[in-house]
Design a protein around this motif. Structure first.
Motif, PDB file in Angstrom:
ATOM      1  N   GLU A 169      51.625  32.590  25.575  1.00 47.15           N
ATOM      2  CA  GLU A 169      51.079  31.140  25.014  1.00 47.15           C
ATOM      3  C   GLU A 169      50.611  30.234  26.274  1.00 47.15           C
ATOM      4  N   VAL A 170      50.014  29.358  25.971  1.00 51.63           N
ATOM      5  CA  VAL A 170      49.502  28.594  26.971  1.00 51.63           C
ATOM      6  C   VAL A 170      50.556  28.041  27.810  1.00 51.63           C
ATOM      7  N   GLN A 171      51.734  27.506  27.089  1.00 51.84           N
ATOM      8  CA  GLN A 171      52.679  26.738  28.007  1.00 51.84           C
ATOM      9  C   GLN A 171      53.350  27.621  29.112  1.00 51.84           C
ATOM     10  N   GLN A 172      53.131  29.126  28.848  1.00 53.30           N
ATOM     11  CA  GLN A 172      53.793  30.037  29.880  1.00 53.30           C
ATOM     12  C   GLN A 172      52.878  30.091  31.226  1.00 53.30           C
ATOM     13  N   TRP A 173      51.749  29.664  31.181  1.00 54.51           N
ATOM     14  CA  TRP A 173      50.993  29.823  32.167  1.00 54.51           C
ATOM     15  C   TRP A 173      51.223  28.863  33.272  1.00 54.51           C
ATOM     16  N   HIS A 174      51.963  27.942  32.986  1.00 56.99           N
ATOM     17  CA  HIS A 174      52.585  26.864  33.864  1.00 56.99           C
ATOM     18  C   HIS A 174      53.447  27.584  35.007  1.00 56.99           C
ATOM     19  N   ALA A 175      54.340  28.227  34.428  1.00 55.44           N
ATOM     20  CA  ALA A 175      55.320  28.962  35.396  1.00 55.44           C
ATOM     21  C   ALA A 175      54.598  29.980  36.037  1.00 55.44           C
ATOM     22  N   PHE A 176      53.708  30.652  35.475  1.00 56.95           N
ATOM     23  CA  PHE A 176      53.060  31.918  36.225  1.00 56.95           C
ATOM     24  C   PHE A 176      52.118  31.284  37.451  1.00 56.95           C
ATOM     25  N   LEU A 177      51.651  30.188  37.398  1.00 52.67           N
ATOM     26  CA  LEU A 177      50.872  29.328  38.405  1.00 52.67           C
ATOM     27  C   LEU A 177      51.867  28.728  39.332  1.00 52.67           C
ATOM     28  N   LEU A 193      37.181  34.627  30.371  1.00 53.82           N
ATOM     29  CA  LEU A 193      38.366  35.060  31.161  1.00 53.82           C
ATOM     30  C   LEU A 193      39.211  36.031  30.432  1.00 53.82           C
ATOM     31  N   ASP A 194      39.251  37.125  30.742  1.00 49.06           N
ATOM     32  CA  ASP A 194      40.325  37.934  29.927  1.00 49.06           C
ATOM     33  C   ASP A 194      41.764  38.254  30.816  1.00 49.06           C
ATOM     34  N   ASP A 195      42.771  38.249  29.821  1.00 52.75           N
ATOM     35  CA  ASP A 195      44.115  38.521  30.383  1.00 52.75           C
ATOM     36  C   ASP A 195      44.588  37.460  31.379  1.00 52.75           C
ATOM     37  N   ILE A 196      44.639  36.128  30.882  1.00 51.04           N
ATOM     38  CA  ILE A 196      44.724  35.033  31.699  1.00 51.04           C
ATOM     39  C   ILE A 196      46.083  34.989  32.193  1.00 51.04           C
ATOM     40  N   CYS A 197      46.454  34.779  33.387  1.00 50.45           N
ATOM     41  CA  CYS A 197      48.017  34.734  33.972  1.00 50.45           C
ATOM     42  C   CYS A 197      48.720  35.764  33.555  1.00 50.45           C
ATOM     43  N   ASN A 198      48.112  37.063  33.748  1.00 48.28           N
ATOM     44  CA  ASN A 198      48.611  38.229  33.573  1.00 48.28           C
ATOM     45  C   ASN A 198      48.804  39.020  34.743  1.00 48.28           C
ATOM     46  N   GLY A 199      49.887  39.665  35.134  1.00 45.98           N
ATOM     47  CA  GLY A 199      50.227  40.418  36.506  1.00 45.98           C
ATOM     48  C   GLY A 199      50.917  39.587  37.311  1.00 45.98           C
ATOM     49  N   VAL A 200      50.547  39.878  38.751  1.00 48.90           N
ATOM     50  CA  VAL A 200      51.185  39.115  39.985  1.00 48.90           C
ATOM     51  C   VAL A 200      50.391  38.174  40.306  1.00 48.90           C
ATOM     52  N   PRO A 201      50.798  36.866  40.377  1.00 47.38           N
ATOM     53  CA  PRO A 201      50.201  35.599  40.955  1.00 47.38           C
ATOM     54  C   PRO A 201      50.020  35.620  42.238  1.00 47.38           C
ATOM     55  N   TYR A 214      40.241  38.125  34.363  1.00 46.67           N
ATOM     56  CA  TYR A 214      40.652  36.950  35.095  1.00 46.67           C
ATOM     57  C   TYR A 214      41.526  37.365  36.447  1.00 46.67           C
ATOM     58  N   SER A 215      42.071  38.472  36.391  1.00 43.92           N
ATOM     59  CA  SER A 215      42.704  38.787  37.821  1.00 43.92           C
ATOM     60  C   SER A 215      41.731  39.295  38.866  1.00 43.92           C
ATOM     61  N   LEU A 216      40.676  39.855  38.643  1.00 41.03           N
ATOM     62  CA  LEU A 216      39.564  40.184  39.566  1.00 41.03           C
ATOM     63  C   LEU A 216      38.807  39.033  40.137  1.00 41.03           C
ATOM     64  N   ALA A 217      38.555  37.977  39.155  1.00 38.05           N
ATOM     65  CA  ALA A 217      37.869  36.735  39.260  1.00 38.05           C
ATOM     66  C   ALA A 217      38.887  36.019  40.240  1.00 38.05           C
ATOM     67  N   MET A 218      40.138  35.796  40.108  1.00 36.72           N
ATOM     68  CA  MET A 218      41.038  35.172  40.924  1.00 36.72           C
ATOM     69  C   MET A 218      41.167  36.014  42.338  1.00 36.72           C
ATOM     70  N   MET A 219      40.988  37.231  42.397  1.00 35.24           N
ATOM     71  CA  MET A 219      41.042  38.018  43.854  1.00 35.24           C
ATOM     72  C   MET A 219      39.741  37.486  44.386  1.00 35.24           C
ATOM     73  N   ASP A 220      38.771  37.577  43.620  1.00 33.48           N
ATOM     74  CA  ASP A 220      37.536  37.376  44.200  1.00 33.48           C
ATOM     75  C   ASP A 220      37.551  35.885  44.966  1.00 33.48           C
ATOM     76  N   LEU A 221      37.936  34.825  43.999  1.00 34.71           N
ATOM     77  CA  LEU A 221      37.964  33.522  44.480  1.00 34.71           C
ATOM     78  C   LEU A 221      39.079  33.024  45.753  1.00 34.71           C
ATOM     79  N   THR A 222      39.970  33.610  45.488  1.00 44.05           N
ATOM     80  CA  THR A 222      41.126  33.407  46.606  1.00 44.05           C
ATOM     81  C   THR A 222      40.814  34.195  47.871  1.00 44.05           C
ATOM     82  N   ARG A 223      40.193  35.175  48.001  1.00 41.78           N
ATOM     83  CA  ARG A 223      39.632  35.628  49.180  1.00 41.78           C
ATOM     84  C   ARG A 223      38.392  34.803  49.614  1.00 41.78           C
TER      85      ARG A 223
END
Length: 307
Positions: A225-233, A188-196, A154-163
């Motif tokens: 948990e899925v509910q924690q994705w909201h704060a990460f994003l 997508l593995d490790d959703i919402c993990n690391g630094v947004p 997931y993090s690599l995909a987000m890095m690719d897309l945000t760039r």
């Protein structure tokens, strides 16, 4: 003018042996790029049971051999292209269903890849043992049913897309979205993990929309948990939109136990932790500052530029 019976009976002997006929057929199969059929016919033609079959039955068995070979080649090639992180296959779903908390009917649905007709997302959460293996097995089942898949961090995909989005080229951004969404199943593995990243919620929403538009189903693997994705994003309307899409037509698989990666760290005893230095933080700061003052200033490399 038709040949007489005498002419037919006296035709050269080298046209009649069975070995020559088999070799000719094998060569023709190879010319048609059907090596599975060629190998099967060369082997089966020496078996009395095969020779007793009529022509249609023989042809059916030979074509079946070619189809099996092509299916195996497709599976091997597309499993490698999908980038699956584990050697686990769909055959392990049923023996490990208790570990995954899956019913026999759910295992059969995942193994057949028919879940794509009714579900848009499969969410595997939270931190647990075997979540990557389970996601791999689900994609392996889809590949076995001739559905192209992609497994991405997931993090690599987000890095690719945000760039790509920040580059300001809409065509490039859409091309990168299509790169991920063109698969039948995207994991997508490790959703919402690391630094947004800045704008990650909007990009994630665009990826979900692109997948829905192309009928690409998602397997989302997370440690939270899925509910924690909201704060990460970052909260707000973009994060709301992501969770609305994620929870639409989804099936949540909640695995128990502890993660394999955290197991060794959890077993580390306090007595095994490194002993801190006896010097105080102030003494450490003074020593480090003195070292910085006495350290020589590095000269710029030849041909280089000053910072």
């Amino acid at each position: 003018m038709p040949r007489s019976a005498t002419e037919t009976a006296t035709q050269p002997a080298d046209h009649t042996p069975m070995t020559r006929t088999v070799d000719d057929v094998v060569a023709q199969f190879r010319m048609l790029r059907m090596p599975g059929a060629a190998a099967a016919f060369a082997t089966r033609s020496t078996e009395p049971s095969f020779c007793q079959l009529d022509v249609v039955a023989q042809f059916h068995e030979i074509l079946q051999s070619e189809m099996v070979r092509r299916q195996q080649n497709y599976y091997t090639r597309n499993r490698a292209a999908a980038g699956l992180p584990s050697p686990v296959t769909a055959a392990e779903l049923m023996p490990r269903r208790a570990e995954y908390g899956l019913s026999p009917s759910m295992v059969r649905l995942l193994a057949s890849a028919d879940w794509r007709a009714t579900l848009h997302r499969i969410i595997i959460s939270p931190t647990c043992s075997g979540k990557t293996d389970l996601a791999t097995a689900i994609l392996d089942a889809a590949i076995a049913h001739r559905q192209p898949c992609r497994y991405s961090d997931y993090s690599l995909a987000m890095m690719d897309l945000t760039r790509s989005y920040a580059a300001g080229d809409p065509d490039l951004y859409q091309q990168r979205l299509k790169h991920y969404a063109d698969a039948a199943v995207l994991a997508l593995d490790d959703i919402c993990n690391g630094v947004p990243r800045q704008g990650e919620a909007s990009v994630f929403k665009d990826l979900l929309d692109a997948c829905d538009a192309r009928n690409c189903r998602l397997v989302l693997v997370a440690q939270q948990e899925v509910q924690q994705w909201h704060a990460f994003l970052g909260g707000g309307t973009a994060a709301d939109a992501v969770l609305d899409r994620v929870m639409h037509n989804q099936h949540l698989i909640k695995l128990g136990g502890n993660s394999k990666r955290s197991g060794k760290a959890r077993e580390l005893k306090e007595s095994e932790l490194p002993i801190p230095s006896a010097r105080t933080d102030a003494a450490a700061a003074d020593t480090d500052a003195a070292a910085d003052r006495t350290a020589p200033t590095p000269e710029p490399e030849a041909g280089g530029q000053h910072a």
